[in-house]
Design a protein around this motif. Structure first.
Motif, PDB file in Angstrom:
ATOM      1  N   PHE A 150       5.445  -6.911 -12.158  1.00 22.13           N
ATOM      2  CA  PHE A 150       6.882  -6.819 -12.421  1.00 22.13           C
ATOM      3  C   PHE A 150       7.548  -8.113 -11.987  1.00 22.13           C
ATOM      4  CE2 PHE A 150      11.149  -4.965 -10.939  1.00 22.13           C
ATOM      5  CZ  PHE A 150      11.699  -5.042 -12.225  1.00 22.13           C
ATOM      6  N   ASN A 151       8.123  -8.825 -12.955  1.00 26.33           N
ATOM      7  CA  ASN A 151       8.821 -10.076 -12.680  1.00 26.33           C
ATOM      8  C   ASN A 151      10.251  -9.761 -12.254  1.00 26.33           C
ATOM      9  OD1 ASN A 151      10.117 -12.562 -12.695  1.00 26.33           O
ATOM     10  ND2 ASN A 151       9.025 -13.300 -14.498  1.00 26.33           N
ATOM     11  N   VAL A 152      10.501  -9.823 -10.961  1.00 27.66           N
ATOM     12  CA  VAL A 152      11.816  -9.471 -10.432  1.00 27.66           C
ATOM     13  C   VAL A 152      12.873 -10.447 -10.939  1.00 27.66           C
ATOM     14  CG1 VAL A 152      13.201  -9.197  -8.333  1.00 27.66           C
ATOM     15  CG2 VAL A 152      10.837  -8.360  -8.386  1.00 27.66           C
ATOM     16  N   ARG A 153      12.536 -11.723 -10.975  1.00 25.67           N
ATOM     17  CA  ARG A 153      13.544 -12.723 -11.366  1.00 25.67           C
ATOM     18  C   ARG A 153      13.997 -12.522 -12.808  1.00 25.67           C
ATOM     19  NH1 ARG A 153      13.790 -18.942  -9.463  1.00 25.67           N
ATOM     20  NH2 ARG A 153      16.022 -19.124  -9.743  1.00 25.67           N
ATOM     21  N   SER A 154      13.075 -12.189 -13.711  1.00 26.79           N
ATOM     22  CA  SER A 154      13.480 -12.009 -15.102  1.00 26.79           C
ATOM     23  C   SER A 154      14.178 -10.667 -15.311  1.00 26.79           C
ATOM     24  CB  SER A 154      12.273 -12.117 -16.043  1.00 26.79           C
ATOM     25  OG  SER A 154      11.429 -11.002 -15.896  1.00 26.79           O
ATOM     26  N   SER A 155      14.254  -9.870 -14.242  1.00 27.45           N
ATOM     27  CA  SER A 155      14.951  -8.576 -14.316  1.00 27.45           C
ATOM     28  C   SER A 155      16.273  -8.602 -13.563  1.00 27.45           C
ATOM     29  CB  SER A 155      14.053  -7.476 -13.744  1.00 27.45           C
ATOM     30  OG  SER A 155      12.808  -7.447 -14.410  1.00 27.45           O
ATOM     31  N   GLU A 156      16.731  -9.798 -13.189  1.00 22.07           N
ATOM     32  CA  GLU A 156      18.019  -9.914 -12.497  1.00 22.07           C
ATOM     33  C   GLU A 156      19.130  -9.316 -13.355  1.00 22.07           C
ATOM     34  OE1 GLU A 156      18.217 -13.643  -9.571  1.00 22.07           O
ATOM     35  OE2 GLU A 156      18.029 -14.238 -11.660  1.00 22.07           O
ATOM     36  N   GLY A 157      20.062  -8.643 -12.708  1.00 19.42           N
ATOM     37  CA  GLY A 157      21.173  -8.038 -13.425  1.00 19.42           C
ATOM     38  C   GLY A 157      20.942  -6.585 -13.797  1.00 19.42           C
ATOM     39  N   LEU A 158      19.733  -6.071 -13.532  1.00 23.51           N
ATOM     40  CA  LEU A 158      19.476  -4.648 -13.748  1.00 23.51           C
ATOM     41  C   LEU A 158      19.840  -3.894 -12.471  1.00 23.51           C
ATOM     42  CD1 LEU A 158      16.003  -4.550 -15.578  1.00 23.51           C
ATOM     43  CD2 LEU A 158      18.279  -5.004 -16.514  1.00 23.51           C
ATOM     44  N   TYR A 159      20.660  -2.875 -12.601  1.00 19.94           N
ATOM     45  CA  TYR A 159      21.034  -2.042 -11.451  1.00 19.94           C
ATOM     46  C   TYR A 159      20.026  -0.896 -11.393  1.00 19.94           C
ATOM     47  CZ  TYR A 159      24.045   0.185  -7.984  1.00 19.94           C
ATOM     48  OH  TYR A 159      24.550   0.733  -6.814  1.00 19.94           O
ATOM     49  N   VAL A 160      19.310  -0.787 -10.270  1.00 19.91           N
ATOM     50  CA  VAL A 160      18.185   0.139 -10.181  1.00 19.91           C
ATOM     51  C   VAL A 160      18.273   1.008  -8.923  1.00 19.91           C
ATOM     52  CG1 VAL A 160      16.679  -1.483 -11.387  1.00 19.91           C
ATOM     53  CG2 VAL A 160      16.708  -1.477  -8.885  1.00 19.91           C
TER      54      VAL A 160
ATOM     55  N   LEU B  34       5.574  -5.134 -16.775  1.00 24.17           N
ATOM     56  CA  LEU B  34       6.557  -4.050 -16.772  1.00 24.17           C
ATOM     57  C   LEU B  34       7.902  -4.539 -17.289  1.00 24.17           C
ATOM     58  CD1 LEU B  34       7.662  -1.234 -15.948  1.00 24.17           C
ATOM     59  CD2 LEU B  34       7.973  -2.152 -13.629  1.00 24.17           C
ATOM     60  N   ASN B  35       8.418  -3.881 -18.335  1.00 24.72           N
ATOM     61  CA  ASN B  35       9.769  -4.110 -18.832  1.00 24.72           C
ATOM     62  C   ASN B  35      10.584  -2.865 -18.481  1.00 24.72           C
ATOM     63  OD1 ASN B  35      12.163  -4.187 -20.379  1.00 24.72           O
ATOM     64  ND2 ASN B  35      11.193  -5.480 -21.920  1.00 24.72           N
ATOM     65  N   LEU B  36      11.337  -2.952 -17.402  1.00 24.75           N
ATOM     66  CA  LEU B  36      12.049  -1.775 -16.890  1.00 24.75           C
ATOM     67  C   LEU B  36      13.170  -1.323 -17.825  1.00 24.75           C
ATOM     68  CD1 LEU B  36      11.749   0.076 -14.447  1.00 24.75           C
ATOM     69  CD2 LEU B  36      13.426  -1.341 -13.240  1.00 24.75           C
TER      70      LEU B  36
ATOM     71  N   GLU C  78       0.813  -1.231   0.000  1.00 24.61           N
ATOM     72  CA  GLU C  78       0.000   0.000   0.000  1.00 24.61           C
ATOM     73  C   GLU C  78       0.843   1.278   0.000  1.00 24.61           C
ATOM     74  OE1 GLU C  78      -4.290  -0.404   1.591  1.00 24.61           O
ATOM     75  OE2 GLU C  78      -3.018  -1.168   3.204  1.00 24.61           O
ATOM     76  N   LYS C  79       2.144   1.115  -0.301  1.00 29.29           N
ATOM     77  CA  LYS C  79       3.005   2.297  -0.440  1.00 29.29           C
ATOM     78  C   LYS C  79       3.442   2.447  -1.898  1.00 29.29           C
ATOM     79  CE  LYS C  79       4.801   2.256   4.283  1.00 29.29           C
ATOM     80  NZ  LYS C  79       5.996   2.161   5.140  1.00 29.29           N
ATOM     81  N   GLU C  80       3.831   3.671  -2.254  1.00 30.42           N
ATOM     82  CA  GLU C  80       4.305   3.951  -3.604  1.00 30.42           C
ATOM     83  C   GLU C  80       5.763   3.504  -3.743  1.00 30.42           C
ATOM     84  OE1 GLU C  80       3.001   5.494  -6.335  1.00 30.42           O
ATOM     85  OE2 GLU C  80       1.056   6.207  -5.611  1.00 30.42           O
ATOM     86  N   MET C  81       6.040   2.804  -4.835  1.00 31.50           N
ATOM     87  CA  MET C  81       7.413   2.429  -5.168  1.00 31.50           C
ATOM     88  C   MET C  81       7.764   3.067  -6.513  1.00 31.50           C
ATOM     89  SD  MET C  81       7.705  -1.640  -4.237  1.00 31.50           S
ATOM     90  CE  MET C  81       9.509  -1.644  -4.156  1.00 31.50           C
ATOM     91  N   GLU C  82       8.927   3.671  -6.579  1.00 34.66           N
ATOM     92  CA  GLU C  82       9.383   4.239  -7.845  1.00 34.66           C
ATOM     93  C   GLU C  82      10.699   3.576  -8.237  1.00 34.66           C
ATOM     94  OE1 GLU C  82      10.132   8.493 -10.140  1.00 34.66           O
ATOM     95  OE2 GLU C  82       9.638   8.490  -7.993  1.00 34.66           O
ATOM     96  N   PHE C  83      10.707   2.932  -9.392  1.00 34.65           N
ATOM     97  CA  PHE C  83      11.885   2.239  -9.910  1.00 34.65           C
ATOM     98  C   PHE C  83      12.525   3.069 -11.011  1.00 34.65           C
ATOM     99  CE2 PHE C  83       9.354  -1.108  -8.097  1.00 34.65           C
ATOM    100  CZ  PHE C  83      10.245  -2.093  -7.683  1.00 34.65           C
ATOM    101  N   ARG C  84      13.856   3.124 -11.028  1.00 35.55           N
ATOM    102  CA  ARG C  84      14.607   3.706 -12.138  1.00 35.55           C
ATOM    103  C   ARG C  84      15.718   2.740 -12.525  1.00 35.55           C
ATOM    104  NH1 ARG C  84      13.569   9.157 -12.993  1.00 35.55           N
ATOM    105  NH2 ARG C  84      12.346  10.131 -11.334  1.00 35.55           N
ATOM    106  N   PHE C  85      15.765   2.427 -13.812  1.00 37.10           N
ATOM    107  CA  PHE C  85      16.837   1.563 -14.325  1.00 37.10           C
ATOM    108  C   PHE C  85      18.058   2.429 -14.585  1.00 37.10           C
ATOM    109  CE2 PHE C  85      18.578  -0.225 -18.475  1.00 37.10           C
ATOM    110  CZ  PHE C  85      19.450  -1.092 -17.833  1.00 37.10           C
ATOM    111  N   LEU C  86      19.188   2.096 -13.943  1.00 42.19           N
ATOM    112  CA  LEU C  86      20.399   2.913 -14.053  1.00 42.19           C
ATOM    113  C   LEU C  86      21.423   2.317 -15.018  1.00 42.19           C
ATOM    114  CD1 LEU C  86      20.788   3.869 -10.278  1.00 42.19           C
ATOM    115  CD2 LEU C  86      19.611   5.130 -12.093  1.00 42.19           C
ATOM    116  N   HIS C  87      21.714   1.028 -14.861  1.00 48.63           N
ATOM    117  CA  HIS C  87      22.637   0.360 -15.781  1.00 48.63           C
ATOM    118  C   HIS C  87      22.576  -1.137 -15.526  1.00 48.63           C
ATOM    119  CE1 HIS C  87      25.620  -0.235 -12.523  1.00 48.63           C
ATOM    120  NE2 HIS C  87      25.356   1.014 -12.162  1.00 48.63           N
ATOM    121  N   TYR C  88      23.374  -1.887 -16.277  1.00 47.03           N
ATOM    122  CA  TYR C  88      23.428  -3.339 -16.092  1.00 47.03           C
ATOM    123  C   TYR C  88      24.555  -3.711 -15.127  1.00 47.03           C
ATOM    124  CZ  TYR C  88      20.751  -3.347 -20.481  1.00 47.03           C
ATOM    125  OH  TYR C  88      19.825  -3.122 -21.466  1.00 47.03           O
ATOM    126  N   GLN C  89      24.401  -4.874 -14.494  1.00 43.65           N
ATOM    127  CA  GLN C  89      25.501  -5.425 -13.702  1.00 43.65           C
ATOM    128  C   GLN C  89      25.369  -6.945 -13.722  1.00 43.65           C
ATOM    129  OE1 GLN C  89      26.599  -3.566  -9.872  1.00 43.65           O
ATOM    130  NE2 GLN C  89      26.854  -5.627  -9.041  1.00 43.65           N
TER     131      GLN C  89
END
Length: 264
Positions: free
Chosen positions: A249-259, A221-223, A36-47
């Motif tokens: 948002f599938n966290v596992r399929s987004s592994e390796g994204l630095y956010v 969501l595709n970040l 019930e809280k707002e989350m804001e994601f930003r994709f910064l780079h890969y790792q």
């Protein structure tokens, strides 16, 4: 609160409901407390989860070169029946393969969108079921290595699915099944060399997820493409975050994204 780090699959704690955590190098988020809280994601780079370099992620959190070189991404990971460590045969790194393959493995039935068969290491029960979003699961056999689990799964796939419908799972359009009955009906299809490992006296495990509101339609969501996203977290199931606007948002399929993640 602001957090920054590379995404890895969410860690879980088998409680009622399941507790979920995003773990970073020097911090972590208990996601149940963010409902019930707002989350804001930003994709910064890969790792890359192996070499740590800022290179596009190919699969499983690894860059392309690591994916085709390291033992953690070898074909036997997805196809256990290809395991060869029990024969003392190397695929990419025999020491690693023996460590992972030559330990107790479970063949199980899990019900997330439908009844499906799967394989996991004994040490990954019930984590594997939680990651799949299964609300009930049961063990069928426990064998001493990954190869035996793999050939059992292959034999059973002719009679039960090995896939999860992630859309059905996330919408919670599910029905309870009698997994003990399923297990007993499948016994006759187990390969001869595995029959002695059949588990005949266990009951199913039930799992409850921290979801306040299930989505009615799904926006995935595709970040990498959107670069950023903001939404109110309403639930966590499997390895998915569920937001109020039906975004998942599938966290596992987004592994390796630095956010960076900001919570309000």
């Amino acid at each position: 609160m602001k957090y920054e780090g590379v995404l890895r699959k969410m860690e879980t704690e088998f409680t009622d409901p399941i507790n979920y955590y995003l773990i970073f190098e020097s911090d972590f988020i208990n996601l149940n407390q963010v409902l019930e809280k707002e989350m804001e994601f930003r994709f910064l780079h890969y790792q890359c989860l192996n070499c740590g370099l800022d290179k596009p992620i190919y699969r499983q959190g690894f860059c392309r070169s690591c994916f085709f070189e390291i033992p953690q991404a070898a074909e036997w990971i997805m196809k256990p029946e290809l395991s060869k460590a029990h024969l003392d045969q190397e695929d990419r790194d025999l020491e690693y393969e023996k460590k992972v393959q030559l330990q107790p493995h479970i063949v199980y039935l899990a019900n997330s969108s439908n009844v499906k068969v799967g394989v996991t290491r004994r040490s990954q029960v019930p984590t594997r079921w939680i990651d799949q979003g299964a609300h009930e699961a049961i063990e069928i056999v426990e064998v001493p290595n990954r190869y035996l689990a793999g050939i059992t799964e292959v034999a059973l796939k002719d009679h039960v699915s090995d896939k999860t419908n992630w859309r059905t799972m996330l919408k919670n359009e599910i029905k309870d099944e009698n997994l003990v009955e399923w297990r007993d009906n499948l016994e006759k299809y187990i390969p001869e060399e595995v029959k002695s490992y059949f588990i005949s006296n266990n009951s199913e495990t039930n799992i409850h997820f921290p979801v306040l509101k299930y989505p009615t339609k799904l926006n995935s969501l595709n970040l990498e493409k959107s670069q950023q996203f903001k939404g109110k977290l309403m639930g966590i199931k499997g390895q998915y975050l569920i937001f109020e606007d039906n975004t998942v948002f599938n966290v596992r399929s987004s592994e390796g994204l630095y956010v960076s993640i900001e919570i309000n």
